[in-house]
Design a protein around this motif. Sequence first.
Motif, short mmCIF file in Angstrom:
data_model
loop_
_atom_site.label_atom_id
_atom_site.label_comp_id
_atom_site.label_asym_id
_atom_site.label_seq_id
_atom_site.Cartn_x
_atom_site.Cartn_y
_atom_site.Cartn_z
N GLY A 7 0.82 -1.20 0.00
CA GLY A 7 0.00 0.00 0.00
C GLY A 7 0.86 1.25 0.00
N ALA A 8 0.41 2.26 -0.74
CA ALA A 8 1.14 3.53 -0.81
C ALA A 8 0.15 4.69 -0.56
CB ALA A 8 1.84 3.68 -2.15
N PRO A 9 -0.08 4.99 0.73
CA PRO A 9 -1.08 6.02 1.08
C PRO A 9 -0.52 7.43 0.87
CG PRO A 9 -0.12 5.07 3.07
CD PRO A 9 0.54 4.38 1.90
N PHE A 10 -0.52 7.86 -0.36
CA PHE A 10 0.15 9.11 -0.73
C PHE A 10 -0.74 9.92 -1.67
CE2 PHE A 10 3.01 11.60 -3.44
CZ PHE A 10 3.74 12.27 -2.48
N SER A 11 -0.77 11.25 -1.47
CA SER A 11 -1.70 12.08 -2.26
C SER A 11 -1.10 13.38 -2.79
CB SER A 11 -2.93 12.41 -1.41
OG SER A 11 -2.52 13.16 -0.27
N LYS A 12 0.19 13.60 -2.60
CA LYS A 12 0.73 14.93 -2.94
C LYS A 12 1.07 15.12 -4.41
CE LYS A 12 1.82 16.53 1.56
NZ LYS A 12 2.76 16.51 2.66
N GLY A 13 0.74 14.11 -5.22
CA GLY A 13 0.86 14.29 -6.68
C GLY A 13 -0.33 15.01 -7.27
N ASP A 95 -2.18 8.42 -5.35
CA ASP A 95 -2.36 9.05 -6.66
C ASP A 95 -1.36 8.49 -7.67
OD1 ASP A 95 -0.03 10.93 -7.22
OD2 ASP A 95 -0.62 11.71 -5.25
N HIS A 96 -1.57 8.84 -8.95
CA HIS A 96 -0.84 8.18 -10.03
C HIS A 96 0.62 8.63 -10.16
CE1 HIS A 96 -2.03 5.76 -13.90
NE2 HIS A 96 -1.04 5.20 -13.23
N SER A 97 1.03 9.67 -9.42
CA SER A 97 2.46 10.01 -9.43
C SER A 97 3.29 8.84 -8.91
CB SER A 97 2.74 11.27 -8.60
OG SER A 97 2.53 11.02 -7.21
N LEU A 98 2.67 8.00 -8.07
CA LEU A 98 3.36 6.84 -7.49
C LEU A 98 3.93 5.90 -8.55
CD1 LEU A 98 0.77 6.16 -4.69
CD2 LEU A 98 3.18 6.71 -4.29
N ALA A 99 3.33 5.92 -9.74
CA ALA A 99 3.81 5.01 -10.80
C ALA A 99 5.26 5.31 -11.18
CB ALA A 99 2.90 5.11 -12.02
N ILE A 100 5.70 6.54 -10.99
CA ILE A 100 7.13 6.84 -11.25
C ILE A 100 7.98 5.87 -10.42
CG2 ILE A 100 8.98 8.56 -11.06
CD1 ILE A 100 6.72 10.73 -11.13
N HIS A 136 0.72 13.95 -10.68
CA HIS A 136 0.05 12.71 -11.10
C HIS A 136 -0.34 12.76 -12.58
CE1 HIS A 136 -4.57 13.65 -10.53
NE2 HIS A 136 -3.93 14.66 -11.06
N GLY A 137 -0.28 13.95 -13.17
CA GLY A 137 -0.51 14.08 -14.61
C GLY A 137 0.79 14.12 -15.41
N GLN A 138 1.92 13.76 -14.77
CA GLN A 138 3.24 13.86 -15.42
C GLN A 138 4.08 12.60 -15.30
OE1 GLN A 138 5.26 17.53 -14.14
NE2 GLN A 138 3.29 18.35 -13.45
N SER A 139 3.54 11.56 -14.65
CA SER A 139 4.34 10.38 -14.31
C SER A 139 5.14 9.82 -15.49
CB SER A 139 3.44 9.26 -13.77
OG SER A 139 2.40 9.79 -12.99
N LEU A 270 -2.84 -0.06 -8.86
CA LEU A 270 -4.26 0.31 -8.88
C LEU A 270 -4.35 1.62 -8.13
CD1 LEU A 270 -7.28 0.54 -7.99
CD2 LEU A 270 -6.97 -0.93 -9.97
N VAL A 271 -4.60 2.71 -8.85
CA VAL A 271 -4.46 4.03 -8.25
C VAL A 271 -5.71 4.90 -8.41
CG1 VAL A 271 -1.94 4.06 -8.59
CG2 VAL A 271 -3.44 4.99 -10.37
N GLU A 272 -5.73 5.99 -7.63
CA GLU A 272 -6.71 7.07 -7.73
C GLU A 272 -8.09 6.74 -7.17
OE1 GLU A 272 -5.96 10.20 -8.48
OE2 GLU A 272 -4.00 10.05 -9.49
N VAL A 273 -8.21 5.68 -6.35
CA VAL A 273 -9.45 5.49 -5.58
C VAL A 273 -9.41 6.49 -4.43
CG1 VAL A 273 -10.75 3.92 -4.09
CG2 VAL A 273 -9.67 3.05 -6.19
#
Length: 314
Positions: A7-13, A95-100, A136-139, A270-273
Motif C-alpha cells: 500500500g502507498a497512502p500518498f496524495s501529494k501528486g 495518486d498516479h504520481s506513485l507510478a514513477i 500525477h498528470g506527469q508520471s 491500482l491508483v486514484e481510488v
Amino acid sequence: RSVAVLGAPFSKGQKRRGVERGPKAIRDAGLIERLSNFDYPVHDFGDLSFQNLENDEPYLQVPSPRSVGRATNMLSEAVSNAVAAGHTTVMLGGDHSLAIGSVEGHARQCPDLCLIWVDAHADINTPLTSPSGNLHGQSVAFMLKELQNKMPELPGFSWVQPFLSAKDLVYIGLRDVDPGEYDILKDLGIQYFTMRDIDRLGIQRVMEVTFDHLLSRKQRPIHLSFDIDAMDPSLAPATGTPVNGGLTYREGIWITEEIHNTGLLSVMDLVEVNPVLGASPEAVEMTASLAVDVIASSLGQSREGGPIAQTQTL
Ligand code: ARG
Ligand code: MN
Ligand code: MN
Ligand code: MN
C-alpha cells in the motif's frame, strides 16, 4: 508464483485530499480475502509510511516536488525488493504520481519490461506543459528516454533517470488529453487507444494490437498501471478526475483477463481510488469493490470459473 500487496497512502501528486486513503478502502472491500481464494501465497506487506516534508516549495507551478520525489523513491525500493523476491507485485495507491516509483523499481529488476497504461488521461505532461502543475498528470514523462531533454531538473527527482522507450508503452482508455500531451504522443509515435478507438475496433481487437505491439518480437514482463478513472464514472465515482464515457465493466475486465492470460504480468498499480470524494458510502464501496475485481481479474480470477484445485482432489 506468489503475490505481494504493497500500500502507498500518498496524495501529494495532486491537490485533493483523500486519495491517501485508497489502500485502506481497497483492503476494506475485501482484497486480501479475495486473493486468498487463489492457489498461490499472498503476502500483504502493509502500507509504506511517508513522512511530511516541510519547506517543500513549488517548482514553477508544480506543488510538493520533494515530497513526491521522496515517496516515489521509497516506493521504487519497495517494488524492486518485492520483484527481486519473486512476487507478482500489486501496488495500491494513492495518486498516479506513485507510478514513477513502481515502474522504476520494477525496471531495475526487469529492464526489458513493457508498460500498459489504462487511464482516461495520458499523464505525460512535463512540468512545462502541465496545465495543473500536478505530478500525477506527469508520471510517464519522468520515465521516457525520448523526453529527457524536455524535462527540467525537479528538486527531489535526482534519483530517477529515464529508463523506458516510447515504443514499449501502450495507452488504453484515453479521453482527456491536454494539447501538450497530444503533441508528445504524436511526436514520439506512441501507441494509444482512446475510447473512440475502443468504440471503433472493440476491446478484443484493441488488446490484440496491444500485445502485437509490445510482445510480438519477444516475451517480456508486463507492468500494468491501472488508474480507476479509466472506468466509467457510473462505476467508479470516487476518484479525483472523473471523465464521462469511460470503460464499461466488461471492457475493463476483458483488459485484465487478457493481460493475465499472457502469463507475463509482473507488477500492477491500482491508483486514484479516493474514498473522500464519493457522494455516498455506496459510491465509495462501488469504486473500491471495482478495484478489487480489477486486481483479482488481473491475477487470474476468471468468469469461466476453474477446476477443483489439484491439492483438494484425491
Ligand atoms: N491532464 C490533467 C493534468 O495534467 C489531469 C491528469 C489526471 N491524472 C490522473 N492520474 N488522474 O493535470
Ligand atoms: Mn486518470
Ligand atoms: Mn492516471
Ligand atoms: Mn491462471
